[in-house]
Scaffold this motif. Sequence first.
Motif, PDB file in Angstrom:
ATOM      1  N   PHE A 107       0.825  -1.206   0.000  1.00 53.19           N
ATOM      2  CA  PHE A 107       0.000   0.000   0.000  1.00 53.19           C
ATOM      3  C   PHE A 107       0.861   1.258   0.000  1.00 53.19           C
ATOM      4  N   VAL A 108       1.948   1.242   0.764  1.00 52.96           N
ATOM      5  CA  VAL A 108       2.828   2.417   0.830  1.00 52.96           C
ATOM      6  C   VAL A 108       3.476   2.668  -0.531  1.00 52.96           C
ATOM      7  N   VAL A 109       3.984   1.622  -1.161  1.00 55.72           N
ATOM      8  CA  VAL A 109       4.650   1.780  -2.461  1.00 55.72           C
ATOM      9  C   VAL A 109       3.647   2.219  -3.522  1.00 55.72           C
ATOM     10  N   LEU A 110       2.480   1.573  -3.563  1.00 53.40           N
ATOM     11  CA  LEU A 110       1.487   1.927  -4.580  1.00 53.40           C
ATOM     12  C   LEU A 110       0.899   3.318  -4.360  1.00 53.40           C
ATOM     13  N   SER A 111       0.872   3.778  -3.115  1.00 53.85           N
ATOM     14  CA  SER A 111       0.312   5.108  -2.867  1.00 53.85           C
ATOM     15  C   SER A 111       1.226   6.218  -3.373  1.00 53.85           C
ATOM     16  N   MET A 112       2.460   5.897  -3.728  1.00 56.76           N
ATOM     17  CA  MET A 112       3.378   6.900  -4.268  1.00 56.76           C
ATOM     18  C   MET A 112       3.217   7.106  -5.770  1.00 56.76           C
ATOM     19  N   ILE A 113       2.433   6.252  -6.420  1.00 55.44           N
ATOM     20  CA  ILE A 113       2.206   6.375  -7.858  1.00 55.44           C
ATOM     21  C   ILE A 113       1.110   7.414  -8.089  1.00 55.44           C
ATOM     22  N   PRO A 114       1.371   8.401  -8.931  1.00 50.63           N
ATOM     23  CA  PRO A 114       0.343   9.421  -9.184  1.00 50.63           C
ATOM     24  C   PRO A 114      -0.949   8.798  -9.724  1.00 50.63           C
ATOM     25  N   LEU A 115      -2.058   9.362  -9.358  1.00 47.13           N
ATOM     26  CA  LEU A 115      -3.414   8.952  -9.713  1.00 47.13           C
ATOM     27  C   LEU A 115      -3.799   7.616  -9.070  1.00 47.13           C
ATOM     28  N   VAL A 116      -2.988   6.599  -9.228  1.00 46.54           N
ATOM     29  CA  VAL A 116      -3.272   5.305  -8.613  1.00 46.54           C
ATOM     30  C   VAL A 116      -3.169   5.418  -7.098  1.00 46.54           C
ATOM     31  N   GLY A 117      -2.245   6.219  -6.643  1.00 38.78           N
ATOM     32  CA  GLY A 117      -2.017   6.368  -5.210  1.00 38.78           C
ATOM     33  C   GLY A 117      -3.241   6.846  -4.455  1.00 38.78           C
ATOM     34  N   PHE A 118      -4.036   7.714  -5.063  1.00 38.93           N
ATOM     35  CA  PHE A 118      -5.252   8.203  -4.419  1.00 38.93           C
ATOM     36  C   PHE A 118      -6.228   7.058  -4.192  1.00 38.93           C
ATOM     37  N   LEU A 119      -6.416   6.218  -5.200  1.00 39.82           N
ATOM     38  CA  LEU A 119      -7.327   5.075  -5.074  1.00 39.82           C
ATOM     39  C   LEU A 119      -6.805   4.050  -4.083  1.00 39.82           C
ATOM     40  N   VAL A 120      -5.502   3.826  -4.095  1.00 34.69           N
ATOM     41  CA  VAL A 120      -4.902   2.878  -3.161  1.00 34.69           C
ATOM     42  C   VAL A 120      -5.048   3.383  -1.726  1.00 34.69           C
ATOM     43  N   SER A 121      -4.882   4.677  -1.518  1.00 37.18           N
ATOM     44  CA  SER A 121      -5.038   5.249  -0.185  1.00 37.18           C
ATOM     45  C   SER A 121      -6.469   5.109   0.319  1.00 37.18           C
ATOM     46  N   ILE A 122      -7.434   5.287  -0.556  1.00 31.25           N
ATOM     47  CA  ILE A 122      -8.828   5.095  -0.168  1.00 31.25           C
ATOM     48  C   ILE A 122      -9.093   3.633   0.156  1.00 31.25           C
ATOM     49  N   ALA A 123      -8.557   2.721  -0.643  1.00 34.19           N
ATOM     50  CA  ALA A 123      -8.721   1.289  -0.376  1.00 34.19           C
ATOM     51  C   ALA A 123      -8.099   0.915   0.974  1.00 34.19           C
ATOM     52  N   PHE A 124      -6.932   1.478   1.264  1.00 36.53           N
ATOM     53  CA  PHE A 124      -6.281   1.197   2.544  1.00 36.53           C
ATOM     54  C   PHE A 124      -7.121   1.717   3.705  1.00 36.53           C
ATOM     55  N   LEU A 125      -7.673   2.904   3.558  1.00 38.21           N
ATOM     56  CA  LEU A 125      -8.536   3.472   4.585  1.00 38.21           C
ATOM     57  C   LEU A 125      -9.763   2.592   4.816  1.00 38.21           C
ATOM     58  N   VAL A 126     -10.355   2.104   3.749  1.00 36.47           N
ATOM     59  CA  VAL A 126     -11.526   1.234   3.872  1.00 36.47           C
ATOM     60  C   VAL A 126     -11.149  -0.060   4.594  1.00 36.47           C
ATOM     61  N   ILE A 127      -9.997  -0.628   4.270  1.00 35.63           N
ATOM     62  CA  ILE A 127      -9.562  -1.863   4.939  1.00 35.63           C
ATOM     63  C   ILE A 127      -9.352  -1.624   6.423  1.00 35.63           C
ATOM     64  N   MET A 128      -8.806  -0.471   6.779  1.00 35.56           N
ATOM     65  CA  MET A 128      -8.601  -0.167   8.190  1.00 35.56           C
ATOM     66  C   MET A 128      -9.929   0.063   8.920  1.00 35.56           C
ATOM     67  N   LEU A 129     -10.967   0.451   8.200  1.00 32.74           N
ATOM     68  CA  LEU A 129     -12.275   0.688   8.811  1.00 32.74           C
ATOM     69  C   LEU A 129     -13.116  -0.577   8.939  1.00 32.74           C
ATOM     70  N   LEU A 130     -12.815  -1.598   8.155  1.00 37.39           N
ATOM     71  CA  LEU A 130     -13.597  -2.838   8.201  1.00 37.39           C
ATOM     72  C   LEU A 130     -13.334  -3.600   9.495  1.00 37.39           C
ATOM     73  N   PRO A 131     -14.334  -4.328   9.987  1.00 42.08           N
ATOM     74  CA  PRO A 131     -14.110  -5.119  11.199  1.00 42.08           C
ATOM     75  C   PRO A 131     -13.168  -6.290  10.921  1.00 42.08           C
ATOM     76  N   GLY A 132     -12.534  -6.774  11.984  1.00 44.74           N
ATOM     77  CA  GLY A 132     -11.629  -7.905  11.868  1.00 44.74           C
ATOM     78  C   GLY A 132     -12.389  -9.206  11.699  1.00 44.74           C
ATOM     79  N   THR A 133     -11.658 -10.255  11.369  1.00 45.82           N
ATOM     80  CA  THR A 133     -12.292 -11.566  11.234  1.00 45.82           C
ATOM     81  C   THR A 133     -12.731 -12.064  12.603  1.00 45.82           C
ATOM     82  N   ARG A 134     -13.891 -12.694  12.639  1.00 45.46           N
ATOM     83  CA  ARG A 134     -14.402 -13.221  13.903  1.00 45.46           C
ATOM     84  C   ARG A 134     -13.671 -14.507  14.249  1.00 45.46           C
TER      85      ARG A 134
END
Length: 153
Positions: A107-134
């Motif tokens: 996620f860190v490496v991909l977030s440094m790529i222009p344009l793609v990095g914005f989408l990757v950062s949003i995906a990372f944020l969503v993953i951090m917001l999702l609940p953990g596995t039960r």
Amino acid sequence: MFEYMILPFRRYADFRGRSRRLEFWAFALFNVIVYAVLTALILGTTGSWQSFRDVGTDSYSAAMTVLFGGMGILFLIYWLATIIPTIAVTVRRLHDRDMSGWWYLGFVVLSMIPLVGFLVSIAFLVIMLLPGTRGPNRFGPDPKDPSSAEVFA
């Protein structure tokens, strides 16, 4: 809540196990508060906006004057002190989602790529917001309910 804010400092370089959303986001909130206070101290004491204007057009030397003068050094020390616990709590949070900690590097490496990095950062944020596995997963017991491990699994 304060206990969860400082828990990553107690587990400073522990990259094993799992961390709840509450621990991850409480630590993030704690860091935002500390950085806001340090920034206010920097701007209120040695690093006012006037110091940027006094240096002239050389913004690099102005930034170095603010960061390494007076209170700015506290900002750098705190950043250095929190870089390892931040990475560790993020890796443990990914473990709670049953993802390897190496995803964080991706996620860190991909977030440094222009344009793609914005989408990757949003995906990372969503993953951090999702609940953990039960229940337990390959990284350890459920931090919300550690006693739920099946005895005869």
